[in-house]
Design a protein around this motif. Structure first.
Motif, PDB file in Angstrom:
ATOM      1  N   LEU A 149      34.999  31.816 -36.300  1.00 29.94           N
ATOM      2  CA  LEU A 149      34.033  31.318 -37.275  1.00 29.94           C
ATOM      3  C   LEU A 149      34.130  29.803 -37.364  1.00 29.94           C
ATOM      4  O   LEU A 149      35.128  29.264 -37.839  1.00 29.94           O
ATOM      5  N   GLY A 150      33.091  29.114 -36.910  1.00 32.35           N
ATOM      6  CA  GLY A 150      33.081  27.658 -36.951  1.00 32.35           C
ATOM      7  C   GLY A 150      32.070  27.133 -37.949  1.00 32.35           C
ATOM      8  O   GLY A 150      31.298  27.888 -38.542  1.00 32.35           O
ATOM      9  N   GLY A 151      32.065  25.827 -38.122  1.00 35.06           N
ATOM     10  CA  GLY A 151      31.149  25.208 -39.068  1.00 35.06           C
ATOM     11  C   GLY A 151      29.698  25.269 -38.629  1.00 35.06           C
ATOM     12  O   GLY A 151      28.788  25.249 -39.463  1.00 35.06           O
ATOM     13  N   THR A 152      29.454  25.365 -37.314  1.00 30.40           N
ATOM     14  CA  THR A 152      28.087  25.403 -36.812  1.00 30.40           C
ATOM     15  C   THR A 152      27.750  26.690 -36.065  1.00 30.40           C
ATOM     16  O   THR A 152      26.586  27.059 -35.976  1.00 30.40           O
ATOM     17  N   LYS A 153      28.755  27.381 -35.518  1.00 27.67           N
ATOM     18  CA  LYS A 153      28.474  28.609 -34.771  1.00 27.67           C
ATOM     19  C   LYS A 153      29.588  29.626 -34.981  1.00 27.67           C
ATOM     20  O   LYS A 153      30.720  29.280 -35.318  1.00 27.67           O
ATOM     21  N   ILE A 154      29.228  30.907 -34.779  1.00 25.25           N
ATOM     22  CA  ILE A 154      30.184  32.002 -34.836  1.00 25.25           C
ATOM     23  C   ILE A 154      30.194  32.670 -33.473  1.00 25.25           C
ATOM     24  O   ILE A 154      29.142  33.037 -32.938  1.00 25.25           O
ATOM     25  N   LEU A 155      31.383  32.832 -32.901  1.00 23.72           N
ATOM     26  CA  LEU A 155      31.539  33.493 -31.607  1.00 23.72           C
ATOM     27  C   LEU A 155      32.369  34.755 -31.790  1.00 23.72           C
ATOM     28  O   LEU A 155      33.308  34.775 -32.580  1.00 23.72           O
ATOM     29  N   ILE A 195      37.769  39.430 -21.601  1.00 22.05           N
ATOM     30  CA  ILE A 195      36.633  39.500 -22.517  1.00 22.05           C
ATOM     31  C   ILE A 195      35.524  40.310 -21.837  1.00 22.05           C
ATOM     32  O   ILE A 195      34.998  39.913 -20.803  1.00 22.05           O
ATOM     33  N   VAL A 196      35.163  41.435 -22.444  1.00 24.63           N
ATOM     34  CA  VAL A 196      34.174  42.332 -21.827  1.00 24.63           C
ATOM     35  C   VAL A 196      32.850  42.340 -22.579  1.00 24.63           C
ATOM     36  O   VAL A 196      31.897  43.006 -22.151  1.00 24.63           O
ATOM     37  N   GLY A 197      32.775  41.614 -23.676  1.00 22.85           N
ATOM     38  CA  GLY A 197      31.527  41.511 -24.423  1.00 22.85           C
ATOM     39  C   GLY A 197      31.571  40.306 -25.333  1.00 22.85           C
ATOM     40  O   GLY A 197      32.616  40.003 -25.909  1.00 22.85           O
ATOM     41  N   ARG A 198      30.443  39.630 -25.462  1.00 20.30           N
ATOM     42  CA  ARG A 198      30.381  38.406 -26.270  1.00 20.30           C
ATOM     43  C   ARG A 198      29.196  38.446 -27.216  1.00 20.30           C
ATOM     44  O   ARG A 198      28.165  39.066 -26.936  1.00 20.30           O
ATOM     45  N   GLY A 199      29.339  37.719 -28.321  1.00 15.33           N
ATOM     46  CA  GLY A 199      28.242  37.520 -29.258  1.00 15.33           C
ATOM     47  C   GLY A 199      28.282  36.112 -29.795  1.00 15.33           C
ATOM     48  O   GLY A 199      29.351  35.494 -29.868  1.00 15.33           O
ATOM     49  N   LEU A 233      29.128  37.742 -39.728  1.00 17.78           N
ATOM     50  CA  LEU A 233      30.328  38.179 -39.002  1.00 17.78           C
ATOM     51  C   LEU A 233      30.145  39.580 -38.434  1.00 17.78           C
ATOM     52  O   LEU A 233      30.543  39.860 -37.297  1.00 17.78           O
ATOM     53  N   VAL A 234      29.544  40.450 -39.214  1.00 21.31           N
ATOM     54  CA  VAL A 234      29.309  41.821 -38.747  1.00 21.31           C
ATOM     55  C   VAL A 234      28.268  41.830 -37.629  1.00 21.31           C
ATOM     56  O   VAL A 234      28.436  42.516 -36.613  1.00 21.31           O
TER      57      VAL A 234
END
Length: 323
Positions: free
Chosen positions: A15-21, A31-35, A52-53
């Motif tokens: 969780l970042g100030g500009t984006k959530i990864l 890593i087998v999946g990203r969002g 987050l969800v």
């Protein structure tokens, strides 16, 4: 939904100030999946919790996996944390105070073990075990992004210190003339992070100076992006170059201060500003750290760029979730 991997999975959320990864990590550490989502920082903690969800589900969808397969989940969050109780105590970048951040995930991931830690501490853990810090007994991480975070890794483990939040280099005061209790004025973050760069640029613009970043730093409920800084630097925008030089000098000075006190084996420099601007920023930081360090006769101050990129926080969170 076709699964891409078998067995239990770990989910890391950065969780970042500009984006959530978000990243789904299998038993082999792959890593087998990203969002990815933009952080709805202006909409409050409830909106961020929902995001987050959503970002976790995006990663799971790419992995072809259901929520029930997630054995452990960790959130890497910016700010001061109570990791034992899952509370984000204070985060200026998210305007959050005493937020029980894991509660938004407890229902959707009812069978998973949930954990919370500071974002830079988890990115540093990833770098120490899998990236630029491998082999270093003592490593200090400095992440220059929306804010500035830091971490100390000793023997491959997070060193939390007496207050359980050691490593907050961004909150160290490097300009005593501007230092004010309860304020970021005079701190490394207030000078060198994107929040400090934005404030400095706005002040210069108000004084009549020109920059291609004027619109970017003037929008309400918007934040300057590291890639915009990079593009301005590549375009030889004079004011942007001065802002980045000022930031790099402050970071180098702070690293020299830490080196004089603690003398770690290695500094790892990461975060959006450092990574997106790239080698020119790293060179400036190295120059000023070397200039200000007091004693290097028996051991040189070493700074390496983060090797894992945006995956550092995800992988660090996955490692931490499994512990």
């Amino acid at each position: 939904m076709t699964p891409r991997t078998q067995g239990a999975l770990t989910l890391g959320i950065d969780l970042g100030g500009t984006k959530i990864l978000a990243g789904v990590v299998d038993g082999a550490g792959k890593i087998v999946g990203r969002g990815r989502l933009e952080t709805p920082f202006a909409d409050g903690t409830a909106a961020i919790g929902e995001a987050l969800v959503v970002v976790a589900d995006l990663a799971l969808r790419e992995a072809g996996a259901r929520r029930e397969r997630v054995e452990a989940l960790a959130v890497a969050a910016p700010g001061t944390v109570d990791a034992e109780n899952g509370v984000l105590l204070r985060s200026g970048n998210l305007s959050a105070t005493n937020w029980k951040i894991l509660e938004s995930l407890r229902g959707p991931f009812s069978t998973a073990r949930l954990r919370l830690e500071n974002d830079v501490r988890l990115a540093a853990l990833g770098e120490a075990r899998l990236g630029a810090g491998r082999g270093a007994e003592t490593m200090v991480a400095v992440w220059v992004g929306t804010g500035i975070g830091g971490a100390v890794i000793r023997g491959g483990r997070i060193h939390r210190g007496w207050n359980r939040n050691a490593g907050e280099i961004g909150m160290t005061r490097i300009d005593f003339r501007r230092a004010k209790p309860g304020s970021a004025e005079g701190t490394l973050e207030g000078i060198a992070a994107k929040v400090g760069i934005e404030a400095w640029l706005r002040k210069k613009i108000e004084g009549g100076e020109k920059t291609c970043l004027q619109e970017a730093v003037s929008k309400r409920n918007s934040r300057l992006k590291s890639l915009q800084l990079r593009d301005a630097a590549l375009a030889k925008d004079a004011l942007a170059l001065r802002a980045l030089a000022r930031s790099a000098k402050a970071v180098g000075l702070a690293m020299a201060n830490v080196f004089d006190v603690f003398s770690p084996d290695l500094f790892v420099l990461g975060g959006g500003v450092a990574m997106d601007v790239g080698s020119s920023y790293l060179a400036e930081v190295r120059k000023w750290a070397d200039t200000f360090a007091f004693s290097q006769e028996l051991g040189k101050l070493r700074i390496e760029p983060a090797a894992l990129g945006d995956d550092g926080g995800l992988l660090g969170a996955a490692l931490y979730a499994r512990e």
